[in-house]
Design a protein around this motif. Sequence first.
Motif, PDB file in Angstrom:
ATOM      1  N   ILE A 236      62.701  16.351  61.792  1.00 40.64           N
ATOM      2  CA  ILE A 236      61.937  17.041  62.831  1.00 40.64           C
ATOM      3  C   ILE A 236      61.608  18.437  62.320  1.00 40.64           C
ATOM      4  O   ILE A 236      62.517  19.210  61.982  1.00 40.64           O
ATOM      5  CB  ILE A 236      62.747  17.123  64.138  1.00 40.64           C
TER       6      ILE A 236
ATOM      7  N   LEU B 193      61.634  14.411  72.828  1.00 42.02           N
ATOM      8  CA  LEU B 193      62.646  14.002  71.869  1.00 42.02           C
ATOM      9  C   LEU B 193      63.366  12.736  72.312  1.00 42.02           C
ATOM     10  O   LEU B 193      63.685  11.857  71.497  1.00 42.02           O
ATOM     11  CB  LEU B 193      63.651  15.140  71.664  1.00 42.02           C
TER      12      LEU B 193
ATOM     13  N   MET C 293      63.876   8.486  70.681  1.00 45.10           N
ATOM     14  CA  MET C 293      65.176   7.943  70.324  1.00 45.10           C
ATOM     15  C   MET C 293      65.285   6.482  70.757  1.00 45.10           C
ATOM     16  O   MET C 293      64.493   5.986  71.545  1.00 45.10           O
ATOM     17  CB  MET C 293      66.288   8.780  70.975  1.00 45.10           C
TER      18      MET C 293
ATOM     19  N   SER D 241      70.400   6.275  68.677  1.00 46.18           N
ATOM     20  CA  SER D 241      70.016   7.328  67.744  1.00 46.18           C
ATOM     21  C   SER D 241      70.847   8.577  68.054  1.00 46.18           C
ATOM     22  O   SER D 241      71.434   8.705  69.136  1.00 46.18           O
ATOM     23  CB  SER D 241      68.539   7.678  67.919  1.00 46.18           C
TER      24      SER D 241
ATOM     25  N   THR E 284      70.244  12.865  67.590  1.00 47.37           N
ATOM     26  CA  THR E 284      69.314  13.918  67.191  1.00 47.37           C
ATOM     27  C   THR E 284      70.021  15.270  67.186  1.00 47.37           C
ATOM     28  O   THR E 284      70.759  15.594  68.124  1.00 47.37           O
ATOM     29  CB  THR E 284      68.110  13.968  68.150  1.00 47.37           C
TER      30      THR E 284
ATOM     31  N   THR F 122      66.972  13.177  63.151  1.00 50.07           N
ATOM     32  CA  THR F 122      67.372  12.068  64.019  1.00 50.07           C
ATOM     33  C   THR F 122      67.875  10.940  63.147  1.00 50.07           C
ATOM     34  O   THR F 122      67.142  10.438  62.290  1.00 50.07           O
ATOM     35  CB  THR F 122      66.187  11.570  64.874  1.00 50.07           C
TER      36      THR F 122
ATOM     37  N   ARG G  39      72.327  12.149  72.302  1.00 52.72           N
ATOM     38  CA  ARG G  39      72.788  10.785  71.989  1.00 52.72           C
ATOM     39  C   ARG G  39      72.993  10.040  73.301  1.00 52.72           C
ATOM     40  O   ARG G  39      73.343  10.639  74.321  1.00 52.72           O
ATOM     41  CB  ARG G  39      74.101  10.832  71.200  1.00 52.72           C
TER      42      ARG G  39
END
Length: 469
Positions: A327, A340, A344, A379, A381, A420, A443
């Motif tokens: 990112i 965001l 994910m 995912s 991040t 991520t 998350r």
Amino acid sequence: MDMAIKTVAILSPGDMGHAVGRALAGHGLTVITCLAGRSRRTQKLAAAGGLEAVPTLEVLVERADLILSIMPPSAALESAGAVAEAMQSVERAPCYADCNAISPMTARRIAAVVTNSGGAFVDAGIVGPPPGKAPSPTRFYVSGGDAPLLQALDCGSISVRQMGPEIGRASAMKMCYAALTKGTWTLYAAALVTAEAMGLSEPLLSELASSRPAVEADMRRMVPRLPVDAGRWIGEMEEIAATFAQAGLPTGFHRGAAEMFAMLHRTPIARETRETLDPGRTLEQALVIYRDALPGRQFAGAVGGDAGGIVARRLDAAPFAPFGDVIVLGAGSPGTRDDLAAAMENRRDHARLAPTLSRNAPTAMPLRVKWMERHPYSSQTFIPHDLGRYLVLVAPRADNGDPRINQLQAFVADASQGVTYRPDVWHHPFTALDRPSECFVLRYDDGTDDDTQWFEVADGPVIRLADAG
């Protein structure tokens, strides 16, 4: 089971699933899906296929007459379990057809999960490209006592072929077919990459063009595009190996094919999709990319002389692509927003987004790797808030699920870069460099031990920073 099929649910509407849905909708059937926790690309494919999205699996089970499971084989059993729980919750059990590339043994395990919840089960194997992508129809081989129900899917672009009442026959058909097709493609790739590594690809291709022109043409058609599907074909090769073992044959052919797909999945091409694949990339160009992804070359020049260890390189999107996304902060225009959370992946419908602010003391370098972690269902991040540089360590997953520490990759990110990690990617805990740090972490968690899995590294490699910083 005597019933008319009017509404078909598809889990999940990926490359094959959304095309099947579009064909069935054109055949007059109502097609639905559940997109909870699915990626943005899957959501776009569902829309392109004209599938109606429902909010939960429970609603899907209540509405569907037939559920088609079309997904990577590694997710097949877990998905069937989730649908079985939904069946029990709403006290309704539609027919469930597993259409995945799984072994007959896996098909029988899934059948038990579904039938124990009251649902009918059909074993199915899909052969050929997605409906509408070729002149001939996509073939659905089906078996099991309720397999005749799937005859309702037979239309111009889908041909349903009955294989009898025994669960496992349709899956075995798919396994034998894919053993030949995908297995051959990985053999092509392995031989050509070996030739490229030894400086022989040009004369080898010249010889093949002369003596085996059909093989050389097939290589040029398939080998440059294999990384796009490699990640989801690893599990398929493992299922084929299990099928061979059941038949009393050697399993090494397709375990090797799984390793080949794992290597291809680590290349930058794997970050592309079927829609974005570069059509101008030649076989020769692809072979150079594959050669450079070989484990022995990944760290060429990265081992620091007599001191040893892995020298971390600057974080860039291309080499990090097999593991996740980089990112770039400060690149957007004023007034714009980046969602965001939407970018994910959440593989558990009940899990909730858990944003946190993480504070970390700086780590002294060099660093010996002692622990790796992964998040199988979400995912993760990291967005810098107040920090300098930080370390990013990732490793591909071995066949047994452990990280391949001998193929670990090390990067240094700066304050303008977030990352991520994809679900199930082994990575090192957040490691700040230079000074104390704060970063935002996103998350999806459900509060159980499944949120994070740890791996203790015995005699791990030493990570060093380049002298230039």
